[in-house]
Motif scaffolding. Structure first.
Motif, PDB file in Angstrom:
ATOM      1  N   ARG A  85       0.807  -1.222   0.000  1.00 35.40           N
ATOM      2  CA  ARG A  85       0.000   0.000   0.000  1.00 35.40           C
ATOM      3  C   ARG A  85       0.840   1.271   0.000  1.00 35.40           C
ATOM      4  N   PHE A  86       1.910   1.291   0.790  1.00 37.32           N
ATOM      5  CA  PHE A  86       2.584   2.556   1.067  1.00 37.32           C
ATOM      6  C   PHE A  86       3.942   2.748   0.392  1.00 37.32           C
ATOM      7  N   MET A  87       4.644   1.677   0.085  1.00 37.67           N
ATOM      8  CA  MET A  87       5.982   1.835  -0.476  1.00 37.67           C
ATOM      9  C   MET A  87       5.996   2.617  -1.793  1.00 37.67           C
ATOM     10  N   PRO A  88       5.022   2.420  -2.693  1.00 35.95           N
ATOM     11  CA  PRO A  88       5.040   3.242  -3.911  1.00 35.95           C
ATOM     12  C   PRO A  88       4.986   4.738  -3.620  1.00 35.95           C
ATOM     13  N   ARG A  89       4.292   5.140  -2.551  1.00 40.53           N
ATOM     14  CA  ARG A  89       4.221   6.566  -2.202  1.00 40.53           C
ATOM     15  C   ARG A  89       5.584   7.092  -1.765  1.00 40.53           C
ATOM     16  N   ILE A  90       6.360   6.248  -1.125  1.00 42.64           N
ATOM     17  CA  ILE A  90       7.705   6.644  -0.704  1.00 42.64           C
ATOM     18  C   ILE A  90       8.676   6.592  -1.883  1.00 42.64           C
ATOM     19  N   LEU A  91       8.562   5.559  -2.693  1.00 40.63           N
ATOM     20  CA  LEU A  91       9.483   5.375  -3.814  1.00 40.63           C
ATOM     21  C   LEU A  91       9.257   6.376  -4.942  1.00 40.63           C
ATOM     22  N   ASN A  92       8.063   6.937  -5.026  1.00 37.65           N
ATOM     23  CA  ASN A  92       7.747   7.896  -6.097  1.00 37.65           C
ATOM     24  C   ASN A  92       7.804   9.343  -5.633  1.00 37.65           C
ATOM     25  N   GLN A  93       8.641   9.624  -4.664  1.00 34.98           N
ATOM     26  CA  GLN A  93       8.811  11.000  -4.213  1.00 34.98           C
ATOM     27  C   GLN A  93       9.410  11.861  -5.323  1.00 34.98           C
ATOM     28  N   ASP A  94       8.946  13.106  -5.390  1.00 34.95           N
ATOM     29  CA  ASP A  94       9.482  14.061  -6.364  1.00 34.95           C
ATOM     30  C   ASP A  94      10.764  14.666  -5.783  1.00 34.95           C
ATOM     31  N   TYR A  95      11.843  13.924  -5.937  1.00 33.05           N
ATOM     32  CA  TYR A  95      13.118  14.335  -5.357  1.00 33.05           C
ATOM     33  C   TYR A  95      14.234  13.860  -6.282  1.00 33.05           C
ATOM     34  N   PRO A  96      15.260  14.696  -6.509  1.00 30.69           N
ATOM     35  CA  PRO A  96      16.248  14.368  -7.537  1.00 30.69           C
ATOM     36  C   PRO A  96      17.080  13.116  -7.286  1.00 30.69           C
ATOM     37  N   GLN A  97      17.516  12.888  -6.053  1.00 31.66           N
ATOM     38  CA  GLN A  97      18.410  11.745  -5.817  1.00 31.66           C
ATOM     39  C   GLN A  97      18.176  11.178  -4.420  1.00 31.66           C
ATOM     40  N   PHE A  98      17.678   9.953  -4.351  1.00 25.71           N
ATOM     41  CA  PHE A  98      17.465   9.302  -3.064  1.00 25.71           C
ATOM     42  C   PHE A  98      17.398   7.797  -3.253  1.00 25.71           C
ATOM     43  N   GLU A  99      17.681   7.097  -2.191  1.00 23.29           N
ATOM     44  CA  GLU A  99      17.563   5.646  -2.163  1.00 23.29           C
ATOM     45  C   GLU A  99      16.648   5.263  -1.012  1.00 23.29           C
ATOM     46  N   VAL A 100      16.023   4.115  -1.126  1.00 22.50           N
ATOM     47  CA  VAL A 100      15.149   3.608  -0.064  1.00 22.50           C
ATOM     48  C   VAL A 100      15.674   2.250   0.369  1.00 22.50           C
ATOM     49  N   ASN A 168       3.936  13.706  -2.616  1.00 25.84           N
ATOM     50  CA  ASN A 168       5.254  13.399  -3.165  1.00 25.84           C
ATOM     51  C   ASN A 168       6.314  14.448  -2.832  1.00 25.84           C
ATOM     52  N   GLN A 169       5.985  15.371  -1.919  1.00 24.64           N
ATOM     53  CA  GLN A 169       6.940  16.403  -1.513  1.00 24.64           C
ATOM     54  C   GLN A 169       7.483  16.163  -0.101  1.00 24.64           C
ATOM     55  N   TRP A 170       7.249  14.979   0.424  1.00 23.85           N
ATOM     56  CA  TRP A 170       7.695  14.672   1.794  1.00 23.85           C
ATOM     57  C   TRP A 170       9.197  14.863   1.948  1.00 23.85           C
ATOM     58  N   LEU A 171       9.981  14.235   1.096  1.00 24.61           N
ATOM     59  CA  LEU A 171      11.434  14.340   1.205  1.00 24.61           C
ATOM     60  C   LEU A 171      11.916  15.766   0.963  1.00 24.61           C
TER      61      LEU A 171
END
Length: 404
Positions: A85-100, A168-171
């Motif tokens: 349910r939730f991982m796609p919301r974290i993985l699709n953050q509008d942020y230039p460079q990040f890893e999960v 998608n602006q969390w990060l």
């Protein structure tokens, strides 16, 4: 006309006087002092997050325009459904460079299969796991340590698998706070409301909001002492500089409150409570989760080194004293002097209005229920519920609670 005359006669027969005896004057004086202190608590502390939020909205807070790379560490334990349910919301953050990095704490459900499937879709997703049979007292501390060691970027962001960002602006919202000198950013996490939960959930929401306002308010007056591991970020070098959680390995908990208490200072910590930065946590039973949260923080609170313990400890005493004296003055006035009843009733009503205002303002920025009609009940119950949990907590220090 007859009714009005009868009513006036009854009023005149009442023992109404503004003349107070010496003991009554002392009692009213003590009660008035506590009333002033209670007002100060509301305006100087609990209303501070709302004022900070409005200041931020008006552009009066300086933020960084840089977007440093981030490592997001997600703690998971039997969270297969939540990962879907939730991982796609974290993985699709509008942020230039990040890893999960998902750290699996010995799950026995379909967590591994789901992570394998997600991994084929998201190349910036990685996962590791706590070794089977690990004897570490706190599996979560071990899991987070493994996550930090696996992180390749200098700033690590923490959350749980049952948590979902509001957008998608969390990060981006957290990252903008890493201006020069800032090492820690504290966020906010709410609970997902379920239809079957009504009054009980509302009280849990009210109590958790007060809990949140305490640690956020102290952070905003440059005295940070804790955060919530479901929504926080700090520089990885702080973790290694302070030898991780080594000072509290003998405790089941403390990865958020005790560790932040250890590394946070008046200069290196900022608060982020914008709508885009908030998280919501989903539980099978919100009330049970709230209860375990209360017990967990009661367990670790005695190890905290902060003036907040004294400040809010006195606040509890003032809550008890104000309530007891208010009831005493009101009943005494009914029996002997109606003037005392008015002295007790009017300031108490004003204090409630102030509390309602502060609560409604905080509930607005955290998107919580407006409890204007149930607030008198919750406000009355709060000190006694805290006392109950303090007693329960003191008799169950050695219990192993299941809170993540």
């Amino acid at each position: 006309m007859y009714v009005c005359s009868t009513f006036l006669i009854c009023i005149m027969d009442l023992n109404f006087s503004w003349t107070l005896s010496t003991p009554e004057i002392y009692t009213v004086g003590i009660w008035a002092l506590i009333w002033i202190i209670e007002l100060a608590y509301q305006f100087c502390l609990f209303d501070r997050p709302f004022r900070f939020h409005k200041k931020s909205e008006k552009g009066k807070i300086d933020y960084s325009s840089e977007r440093p790379p981030l490592s997001v560490i997600v703690y998971a334990q039997n969270d297969a459904e939540n990962l879907i349910r939730f991982m796609p919301r974290i993985l699709n953050q509008d942020y230039p460079q990040f890893e999960v990095i998902v750290v699996d704490d010995d799950s026995d459900d379909d967590t591994k299969d789901i992570l394998d499937s997600l991994r084929t879709q998201y190349k910036h997703l990685y996962y590791t796991y706590v070794p089977e049979g690990s004897r570490n007292l706190s599996h979560k501390k071990l899991a987070l340590t493994l996550g930090v060691k696996a992180a390749q970027y200098d700033i690590v962001v923490f959350t749980n698998a049952n948590c979902c960002p509001t957008g998608n602006q969390w990060l981006a919202s957290l990252a903008r706070n890493f201006v020069p000198g800032t090492d820690i950013v504290l966020g906010y996490t709410g609970m997902v409301r379920k239809e079957k939960e009504r009054l009980a959930f509302w009280y849990c929401t009210y109590d958790k909001l007060l809990f949140t306002l305490r640690y956020l308010s102290f952070a905003l007056i440059k005295r940070p002492y804790m955060g919530e591991s479901s929504n926080m970020a700090y520089r990885k070098e702080l973790f290694f500089k302070n030898k991780g959680f080594s000072k509290y390995l003998y405790l089941h908990y403390g990865d958020d409150d005790l560790f932040i208490n250890e590394i946070a200072t008046h200069r290196n910590t900022r608060v982020e409570i914008s709508e885009t930065s908030q998280m919501t946590a989903s539980y099978h039973d919100n009330c049970k989760a709230w209860k375990e949260l209360k017990l967990q923080y009661d367990f670790t609170s005695r190890y905290l080194r902060t003036a907040a313990k004294a400040v809010f400890g006195l606040g509890k005493v003032f809550d008890y004293a104000f309530g007891i004296l208010c009831i005493f003055l009101f009943v005494w006035g009914l029996l002997y002097n109606w003037g005392l009843s008015l002295v007790a009733l009017l300031p108490a009503l004003l204090l409630f209005i102030v509390k309602a205002l502060v609560y409604q303002r905080a509930a607005k920025i955290f998107h919580l229920p407006r409890l204007i009609f149930t607030l008198p009940l919750f406000s009355f119950l709060q000190p006694w519920v805290n006392l109950y949990f303090n007693i329960i907590g003191s008799t169950s220090r050695k219990k192993n609670f299941t809170w993540r």
